[in-house]
Design an enzyme around this catalytic site. Structure first.
Site, PDB file in Angstrom:
ATOM      1  N   GLU A 155      -5.327  -4.848  10.678  1.00 52.29           N
ATOM      2  CA  GLU A 155      -4.267  -3.860  10.889  1.00 52.29           C
ATOM      3  C   GLU A 155      -4.530  -3.094  12.185  1.00 52.29           C
ATOM      4  O   GLU A 155      -5.325  -2.137  12.187  1.00 52.29           O
ATOM      5  CB  GLU A 155      -4.227  -2.863   9.730  1.00 52.29           C
ATOM      6  CG  GLU A 155      -3.971  -3.486   8.382  1.00 52.29           C
ATOM      7  CD  GLU A 155      -3.422  -2.467   7.413  1.00 52.29           C
ATOM      8  OE1 GLU A 155      -2.252  -2.599   7.023  1.00 52.29           O
ATOM      9  OE2 GLU A 155      -4.139  -1.514   7.076  1.00 52.29           O
ATOM     10  N   SER A 210       3.471  -2.273  10.305  1.00 50.69           N
ATOM     11  CA  SER A 210       4.920  -2.358  10.563  1.00 50.69           C
ATOM     12  C   SER A 210       5.530  -3.702  10.179  1.00 50.69           C
ATOM     13  O   SER A 210       6.447  -4.184  10.853  1.00 50.69           O
ATOM     14  CB  SER A 210       5.234  -2.019  12.028  1.00 50.69           C
ATOM     15  OG  SER A 210       4.912  -0.667  12.299  1.00 50.69           O
ATOM     16  N   HIS A 212      -9.337   1.410   4.895  1.00 52.07           N
ATOM     17  CA  HIS A 212      -8.050   1.572   5.580  1.00 52.07           C
ATOM     18  C   HIS A 212      -8.230   2.558   6.741  1.00 52.07           C
ATOM     19  O   HIS A 212      -9.004   3.507   6.641  1.00 52.07           O
ATOM     20  CB  HIS A 212      -6.989   2.082   4.602  1.00 52.07           C
ATOM     21  CG  HIS A 212      -5.617   2.050   5.193  1.00 52.07           C
ATOM     22  ND1 HIS A 212      -5.159   3.040   6.036  1.00 52.07           N
ATOM     23  CD2 HIS A 212      -4.630   1.130   5.117  1.00 52.07           C
ATOM     24  CE1 HIS A 212      -3.930   2.725   6.435  1.00 52.07           C
ATOM     25  NE2 HIS A 212      -3.586   1.572   5.898  1.00 52.07           N
ATOM     26  N   GLY A 230       2.769   2.127  10.761  1.00 54.65           N
ATOM     27  CA  GLY A 230       3.770   3.175  10.616  1.00 54.65           C
ATOM     28  C   GLY A 230       4.515   3.511  11.894  1.00 54.65           C
ATOM     29  O   GLY A 230       5.212   4.524  11.961  1.00 54.65           O
ATOM     30  N   LYS A 253       0.143   4.277  -0.326  1.00 55.73           N
ATOM     31  CA  LYS A 253      -0.462   5.478   0.268  1.00 55.73           C
ATOM     32  C   LYS A 253      -0.213   6.688  -0.659  1.00 55.73           C
ATOM     33  O   LYS A 253      -0.195   6.515  -1.874  1.00 55.73           O
ATOM     34  CB  LYS A 253       0.070   5.693   1.695  1.00 55.73           C
ATOM     35  CG  LYS A 253      -0.075   4.419   2.533  1.00 55.73           C
ATOM     36  CD  LYS A 253       0.213   4.609   3.990  1.00 55.73           C
ATOM     37  CE  LYS A 253       0.018   3.267   4.697  1.00 55.73           C
ATOM     38  NZ  LYS A 253       0.144   3.378   6.165  1.00 55.73           N
ATOM     39  N   GLU A 293      -6.554   4.944   7.733  1.00 56.86           N
ATOM     40  CA  GLU A 293      -6.301   6.348   7.407  1.00 56.86           C
ATOM     41  C   GLU A 293      -7.512   6.967   6.711  1.00 56.86           C
ATOM     42  O   GLU A 293      -7.785   8.159   6.872  1.00 56.86           O
ATOM     43  CB  GLU A 293      -5.021   6.466   6.567  1.00 56.86           C
ATOM     44  CG  GLU A 293      -3.795   6.227   7.445  1.00 56.86           C
ATOM     45  CD  GLU A 293      -2.600   5.634   6.743  1.00 56.86           C
ATOM     46  OE1 GLU A 293      -2.533   5.670   5.506  1.00 56.86           O
ATOM     47  OE2 GLU A 293      -1.710   5.104   7.455  1.00 56.86           O
ATOM     48  N   ASN A 349       0.873  -1.173   0.000  1.00 56.17           N
ATOM     49  CA  ASN A 349       0.000   0.000   0.000  1.00 56.17           C
ATOM     50  C   ASN A 349       0.908   1.220   0.000  1.00 56.17           C
ATOM     51  O   ASN A 349       1.505   1.554   1.019  1.00 56.17           O
ATOM     52  CB  ASN A 349      -0.887  -0.039   1.258  1.00 56.17           C
ATOM     53  CG  ASN A 349      -1.654   1.254   1.467  1.00 56.17           C
ATOM     54  OD1 ASN A 349      -1.746   2.081   0.565  1.00 56.17           O
ATOM     55  ND2 ASN A 349      -2.207   1.426   2.667  1.00 56.17           N
TER      56      ASN A 349
END
Ligand code: PGA
Length: 252
Positions: A167, A212, A97, A173, A15, A99, A13
């Site tokens: 996730e 991660s 996701h 991250g 992003k 985000e 991904n």
């Protein structure tokens, strides 16, 4: 079929990263994909989907989008329909996701509509779920992901149209990862829910771990029961790191 027999999927991904010049990185991924007992996928920003799909055509690397609108067309400035991703050569789309859930306040109901749109367009929907740090610390993890599954899963899920990605938001991250036992517990819980919802087909839907994942921890994370691959953010931007993760699935 036991979950361990499923063909793993390693998805990158990207992003909001990547300009046209990044096609060189894709070429390296395509070259490195040979001999892997896994499917590889790269989800670049929307601006690169068509060129990446053209560059990867006929290879072992599929291309996906990172989000789609629920409607096939209409007055939705800036949005992209699942049908448009398909038309551009994508095989899949990530929906829900964390985000998107945070930055764009996407609800489970919206994520579900997007997953249904992906199915309508003939794309594999990669539906993301995962708990926040406070929810993990409060012992709410399974309740939270159970609620997300109830609200976000599309109807008629099959191994051909649906992939789940677990996730933990606090692991994305950050360099932090859950313990192997915590990943196993979450994935077993998701597996059971998929089987309850979709019957035997629920046993064939792949469940990716994301958050991660790096070459150094890939083996530990990706060999846990019911972990059928990875959704990789930061470490997917460099072909060497992404392939280093996928190498867990290299045939001996
Ligand atoms: P990360 O991101 O690998 O950089 O933690 C994972 C993701 O957001 O899918």
């Amino acid at each position: 079929m036991a979950s361990a027999d499923l063909t793993p999927l390693v998805t990158g991904n990207w992003k909001m990263n990547g300009l046209a010049v990044a096609e060189g990185e894709l070429a390296k991924i395509v070259n490195g994909a040979a001999g892997l007992k896994a499917e590889l996928m790269v989800c670049p920003p929307a601006t690169l989907v068509a060129s990446f799909a053209a560059a990867a055509r006929g290879s072992a690397v599929a291309i996906g989008g990172q989000d789609c609108h629920a409607e096939p067309s209409g007055a939705h400035t800036g949005d992209i329909a699942a049908e448009m991703l398909k038309d551009a050569g994508a095989a899949a789309v990530i929906v829900g996701h964390s985000e998107r859930r945070t930055d764009h306040h996407e609800t489970d109901a919206q994520v579900r509509s997007k997953a249904m749109a992906a199915r309508r367009a003939g794309l594999l929907a990669i539906v993301c779920i995962g708990e926040q740090r406070a929810e993990r610390e409060g012992g709410q993890t399974l309740a939270v992901i159970g609620r997300q599954l109830d609200g976000s899963l599309p109807d008629g899920g099959t191994s051909a149209n649906l992939v789940l990605a677990y996730e933990p938001v606090w692991a994305i991250g950050t360099g932090l990862t859950p313990t192997a036992a915590d990943v196993a517990e979450a994935h077993a819980f998701i597996r059971k829910r998929l089987e309850t919802r979709f019957g035997a087909e629920g046993g064939r839907i792949r469940i990716l771990y994301g958050g991660s994942v790096k070459p150094t921890n890939a083996k530990e994370l990706l060999t846990i029961a019911n972990v059928n691959g990875a959704l990789v953010g930061g470490a997917s931007l460099k072909a060497a790191d992404f392939l280093g993760i996928a190498a867990v699935y290299r045939s001996a």
